[in-house]
Write an enzyme that holds these catalytic residues in place. Structure first.
Site, PDB file in Angstrom:
ATOM      1  N   ASP A 101       0.833  -1.208   0.000  1.00 16.12           N
ATOM      2  CA  ASP A 101       0.000   0.000   0.000  1.00 16.12           C
ATOM      3  C   ASP A 101       0.868   1.259   0.000  1.00 16.12           C
ATOM      4  OD1 ASP A 101      -2.239  -1.592   0.151  1.00 16.12           O
ATOM      5  OD2 ASP A 101      -2.333  -1.506   2.341  1.00 16.12           O
TER       6      ASP A 101
HETATM    7  N1  URA Z   1      -1.350  -6.111   3.634  1.00 19.15           N
HETATM    8  C1  URA Z   1      -1.795  -4.831   3.713  1.00 19.15           C
HETATM    9  O1  URA Z   1      -2.807  -4.571   4.338  1.00 19.15           O
HETATM   10  N2  URA Z   1      -1.102  -3.880   3.094  1.00 19.15           N
HETATM   11  C2  URA Z   1       0.059  -4.093   2.425  1.00 19.15           C
HETATM   12  O2  URA Z   1       0.652  -3.163   1.895  1.00 19.15           O
HETATM   13  C3  URA Z   1       0.511  -5.426   2.364  1.00 19.15           C
HETATM   14  C4  URA Z   1      -0.211  -6.415   2.964  1.00 19.15           C
END
Ligand code: URA
Length: 237
Positions: A101
């Site tokens: 993310d």
């Molecule tokens: N899980 C998440 O919630 N975000 C990420 O960036 C990776 C795994």
């Protein structure tokens, strides 16, 4: 045997759509013959020239990046936010393997090797990823047990391979949780923790398969060596 446009794209030369255009324009040869129709199939060992350039495995690059916050895991963004490929100096069309993310930090692999990217992302190959999540509130034993047992997320059960509480900060009312997980659905760690009523404040991926960040600081990257790439290929079931 695979379609020519797929081989060209997987070798990291360009997108599949662009490869189709190049084929139709008569710019692609296979073993010395021009191929200008789209149904053509060949094998990975064929000698392929695109626009005068020979495609070979030498074109592949593999990077391990310690992704900082505030970057999109993509090669471009409609909203003009910064993207992870800006952090790496190369003229190759590399892209991230899977996604972290915008606000997640940590280990991200980037490559232009489509075959390896597919292997690493395919759920059947069971590549374990580990995360450290700082969450709001104190994770209690019941919540820990529910996480370990597995939780239905968007209708499909997700069972982390390991969950541990690293520490609590009673004053700040936060916990630090270690989660190892095989699957790669978007936002999966945040969704799991939300399912037990905790919001993620910070999330960092510490490892991807056998790879970890080592001494790489935020925003730094390194090339993977041949041995590491071979070991990544070995995840293929
Ligand atoms: N899980 C998440 O919630 N975000 C990420 O960036 C990776 C795994």
């Amino acid at each position: 045997m695979e379609r020519l446009q797929k081989i060209i794209a997987n070798k990291g030369y360009c997108s599949r759509r662009k490869a189709e255009e190049l084929i139709l324009d008569g710019k692609v040869t296979v073993n010395g013959q021009v191929v200008n129709t789209l149904g053509f199939k060949t094998d990975k060992n064929a000698i392929i020239f695109v626009d005068g350039h020979e495609l070979s495995d030498e074109n592949y690059e593999y990077y391990l990046l310690n992704k900082p916050r505030g970057y999109i895991s993509a090669v471009k963004d409609d909203k003009k936010r910064k993207v992870v490929t800006e952090l790496i100096e190369t003229d190759k069309r590399i892209y991230p393997v899977g996604r972290l993310d915008y606000d997640t930090t940590g280990l991200l692999i980037l490559t232009n090797d489509g075959e390896l990217a597919n292997i690493l992302m395919h759920p059947k190959n069971n590549v374990e990823k580990t995360y450290i999540a700082k969450i709001k509130g104190i994770l209690n034993m019941d919540e820990l047990y529910r996480l370990k047992k597995g939780i239905k997320i968007d209708g499909i059960i997700c069972r982390p391979t390991k969950v541990k509480i690293k520490k609590y900060d009673k004053e700040k009312n936060t916990s630090l949780v270690y989660i190892a997980i095989v699957e790669g659905r978007n936002h999966i760690v945040k969704k799991l923790l939300k399912a037990v009523n905790h919001e993620v404040i910070k999330l960092k991926r510490e490892s991807f398969g056998f790879l970890n960040l080592g001494n790489l600081q935020s925003g730094e990257y390194r090339l993977l060596n041949k041995k590491e790439v071979k070991k990544l290929y070995a995840y293929k079931k």
